[in-house]
Scaffold this active site. Structure first.
Site, short mmCIF file in Angstrom:
data_model
loop_
_atom_site.label_atom_id
_atom_site.label_comp_id
_atom_site.label_asym_id
_atom_site.label_seq_id
_atom_site.Cartn_x
_atom_site.Cartn_y
_atom_site.Cartn_z
N ASP A 34 0.87 -1.17 0.00
CA ASP A 34 0.00 0.00 0.00
C ASP A 34 0.91 1.23 0.00
O ASP A 34 2.13 1.11 0.17
CB ASP A 34 -0.89 0.00 1.26
CG ASP A 34 -1.78 1.23 1.34
OD1 ASP A 34 -2.43 1.55 0.32
OD2 ASP A 34 -1.81 1.90 2.39
N SER A 35 0.28 2.39 -0.15
CA SER A 35 1.06 3.62 -0.10
C SER A 35 1.60 3.91 1.31
O SER A 35 2.51 4.70 1.46
CB SER A 35 0.18 4.79 -0.54
OG SER A 35 -0.97 4.84 0.28
N GLU A 91 -3.36 8.57 8.77
CA GLU A 91 -1.89 8.56 8.88
C GLU A 91 -1.43 9.31 10.12
O GLU A 91 -0.38 9.05 10.67
CB GLU A 91 -1.24 9.18 7.63
CG GLU A 91 -1.43 8.38 6.33
CD GLU A 91 -0.40 7.26 6.15
OE1 GLU A 91 0.69 7.32 6.72
OE2 GLU A 91 -0.74 6.28 5.43
N CYS A 122 -10.96 2.67 0.18
CA CYS A 122 -9.54 2.94 0.40
C CYS A 122 -9.18 2.17 1.67
O CYS A 122 -9.94 2.19 2.65
CB CYS A 122 -9.32 4.43 0.61
SG CYS A 122 -7.71 4.87 1.31
N CYS A 125 -4.43 -1.65 -1.73
CA CYS A 125 -4.53 -0.20 -1.96
C CYS A 125 -5.64 -0.01 -2.99
O CYS A 125 -5.54 -0.50 -4.12
CB CYS A 125 -3.19 0.30 -2.50
SG CYS A 125 -3.22 2.03 -2.98
N HIS A 170 -7.23 2.63 3.99
CA HIS A 170 -7.07 3.39 5.24
C HIS A 170 -8.41 3.55 5.98
O HIS A 170 -8.43 3.75 7.19
CB HIS A 170 -6.57 4.82 4.94
CG HIS A 170 -5.11 4.93 4.65
ND1 HIS A 170 -4.53 4.44 3.50
CD2 HIS A 170 -4.10 5.52 5.35
CE1 HIS A 170 -3.23 4.72 3.51
NE2 HIS A 170 -2.95 5.39 4.62
#
Ligand code: DGL
Length: 266
Positions: free
Chosen positions: A6-7, A150, A184, A69, A186
């Site tokens: 993932d990012s 994040e 997503c 992702c 996240h």
């Protein structure tokens, strides 16, 4: 051994699903913490990054890859599948299937929450429509959600997170969609806040659906999955910060297993 990428930390929602559903499977995880977010980038840049991420994982000896992702899965999964010699799976197809059938038995309305690049790609809509017509699909880009996650702003009573969630969801609150795809990886960390504003909706965790579908396809294949319950993590920046955020996703300390890799070399 399965490679998961993932990012950033978002793909740890997939690792958490592996812990629950396929605990014996060996996982190498890459989080591109130096270049997060992907969701605001062009398709060409997302594709370039995704190929580098996969080349790194292949260098670790993985036998299959999960693009954990939504942005990569919706922008360049077919390019990865066509070019790489190992099976590659993404998070869009399983979540779209689950959303279609959830909505079909209820008010036939699906909301897709994703990054700007995911929403721009139209991938979730295309995938849902493959199962049939008659579903109303509303897609909403929620670019602030990745930064909130994040930065650990995910507590139920976090004022900023609540303001952002309420504002993005405002157009769909009156519709009360039967299914809401957290498109997503996240976003599941914000699911308790999202559920406050959409109490009747079923929230679909794209990472979890992807791991369930991998379990059905290759769960019994030790040649691909391995069987040592290995968990190894690599990031392109700030291993300590990643380990700290990782605790919230996995509920355990991974600080002795996170290493730095220079992803530009791949
Ligand atoms: N977690 C990612 C996704 O599923 C990417 C978020 C980002 O880097 O913008 O889309």
């Amino acid at each position: 051994m399965i490679g998961v990428f993932d990012s950033g930390v978002g793909g740890l929602t997939a690792v958490s699903a592996f812990d629950r559903l396929m605990p014996e499977c060996d996982i190498v995880y890459f989080g591109d913490t130096a270049r997060v977010p992907y969701g605001t980038k062009s398709k060409a840049v997302i594709e370039k990054y995704a190929f580098q991420d996969c080349r790194f994982l292949l260098s670790e000896g993985v036998k299959a890859i999960l693009a954990a992702c939504g942005t990569v899965s919706s922008n360049c999964l077919s390019e990865l599948k066509n070019a790489l010699d190992v099976p590659v799976a993404g998070v869009v197809e399983p979540a779209a299937k689950k959303a279609y059938y959830t909505a079909a038995g209820a008010n036939r309305t699906v909301a897709v929450l994703g990054t700007s690049a995911t929403v721009r790609s139209g991938a979730y809509e295309r995938e849902i429509r493959k199962y049939g017509d008659g579903t109303e699909i509303i897609s909403i880009a929620c670019p602030l959600f990745v930064s909130l996650v994040e930065n650990g702003r995910v507590a139920d009573d976090d004022e900023i997170a609540n303001i952002a969630v309420r504002e993005y969801l405002e157009p769909i609150i009156p519709l009360s969609p039967s299914a809401v795809i957290l498109g997503c990886t996240h976003y599941p960390l914000l699911s308790r806040i999202i559920a406050k504003y959409l109490p009747e909706s079923e929230l679909i965790n794209a990472s979890e659906e992807a791991v369930k579908s991998l379990d059905e396809m290759i769960g019994g294949d030790a040649g691909i999955c391995g069987s040592g319950a290995l968990r190894r993590f690599y990031v392109s920046d700030d291993p300590a910060g990643f380990a700290e955020s990782g605790k919230a996703f996995l509920g355990r300390d991974i600080s002795d297993r996170v290493n730095y890799v220079n992803i530009e070399e791949f």
